[in-house]
Write an enzyme that holds these catalytic residues in place. Structure first.
Site, PDB file in Angstrom:
ATOM      1  N   ARG A 227       0.933  -1.228   0.047  1.00 44.11           N
ATOM      2  CA  ARG A 227      -0.305   0.226   0.309  1.00 44.11           C
ATOM      3  C   ARG A 227       0.972   0.911  -0.222  1.00 44.11           C
ATOM      4  NH1 ARG A 227      -3.405  -2.026  -1.922  1.00 44.11           N
ATOM      5  NH2 ARG A 227      -5.898  -2.434  -1.340  1.00 44.11           N
ATOM      6  N   HIS A 275       0.296   0.461 -10.331  1.00 40.82           N
ATOM      7  CA  HIS A 275      -0.711  -0.602 -10.287  1.00 40.82           C
ATOM      8  C   HIS A 275      -1.237  -1.489 -10.452  1.00 40.82           C
ATOM      9  CE1 HIS A 275      -3.136  -0.687  -5.586  1.00 40.82           C
ATOM     10  NE2 HIS A 275      -2.557  -1.586  -5.970  1.00 40.82           N
TER      11      HIS A 275
END
Length: 311
Positions: A227, A275
């Site tokens: 994250r 991502h």
């Protein structure tokens, strides 16, 4: 009851594609994409990746938000999600393998001197460099859950020395597992590569800060596939300028998409990927259908999240 599919962002699978896949698995269930949602009062379950602002208020009978992935930090903290609404996540093997492979790709990029060979080619220079040996290389993995454990085992099987870190004790055969804050700084100083695969929780936010970055081995590589808020990005830029670490590979950032003005884009020690480390869901769509059936039956859900703990 109806299951509504709203991915919540572009450049991935569409709502319609995922709805079609779910309907193929369960043609008897009422499954709808956002583009053909019908009466929103009939929706009891929402399958999403990014929970859009204001959407929960439009779903008065919502009982469950099913994350189409692992990380649920933005969902459990969503300001308009009522406290009674349950949250579940997925634990699919395919994206876990993909994230492990992503970390391995950048470890091997360093081990095999890829950047140096590319630079030599641009100069038309024949400059042999010995590759680094895995048995003489230490890879650290922060987070030893489903994905982190798979990453640690992959590195172990390729003969790297592997150190694993988690907040509570874990055991993985062939991996030197450590836990707790006191063990973190020492471990970081031993690693040539650090693969961060932690969820976003109050305890992990900015875990990689000025102190912990300074503890890293000079010239080491930090790979973040967990994250974005795990890393204090301002501290990271300052640390890279001091060569601790020497390089950072960021598949996740604190703000996504990463703003064009972010200095991370142009820093010579940073590699950005958008991502993409874990992309495909594999057979996890079966678990979405199963949770819908369990919700209807009042049974225990698969991979339900403790909203207070955040995972």
């Amino acid at each position: 009851m109806a299951l509504l599919v709203n991915v919540g962002f572009d450049n991935w699978f569409t709502d319609e594609e995922l709805t079609a896949e779910l309907k193929a698995l369960a043609p008897d269930l009422d499954i709808r994409p956002m583009s053909d949602a019908g009466n929103l009062a009939e929706v009891s379950m929402l399958a999403t990746t990014v929970l859009k602002s204001g959407l929960p208020e439009q779903l008065p009978n919502l009982q469950l938000v099913q994350k189409l992935g692992a990380g649920v930090d933005s969902i459990v903290a969503h300001p308009s999600l009522p406290p009674h609404v349950r949250v579940a996540r997925l634990k699919p093997n395919e994206p876990a393998h993909e994230i492990a492979e992503f970390c391995l790709a950048y470890v091997l990029h360093g081990q095999r001197n890829i950047a140096q060979h590319e630079a030599s080619q641009k100069r038309s220079a024949w400059e042999p460099l010995a590759p680094k040996r895995p048995t003489h290389t230490t890879v650290g993995v922060l987070g030893l859950g489903h994905i982190g454990g798979m990453t640690a085992r992959l590195m172990r099987d390729l003969r790297f020395r592997v150190l694993g870190w988690s907040r509570s004790p874990k055991e993985i055969e062939g991996v030197d597992c450590r836990h707790g804050e006191a063990a973190l700084l020492q471990m970081l100083g031993e690693c040539d590569y650090v693969c961060a695969i932690l969820p976003s929780t109050p305890a992990t936010r900015h875990l990689m800060n000025e102190e912990t970055l300074a503890a890293m081995k000079p010239g080491a590589t930090l790979i973040n596939a967990g994250r974005g808020d795990l890393i204090d990005e301002a501290a990271l830029i300052a640390a890279l300028d001091k060569d601790t670490p020497g390089r950072a590979v960021l598949d996740v950032t604190s703000q996504e998409p990463l703003p064009a003005e972010s200095p991370l884009w142009t820093h010579q020690g940073v590699t950005i990927t958008p991502h993409v480390s874990g992309w495909h869901l594999g057979d996890a769509m079966k678990d979405v259908v199963e949770n819908y059936r369990r919700l209807e039956a009042g049974s225990a859900l698969l991979y339900e999240v403790d909203r207070q703990r955040g995972y």
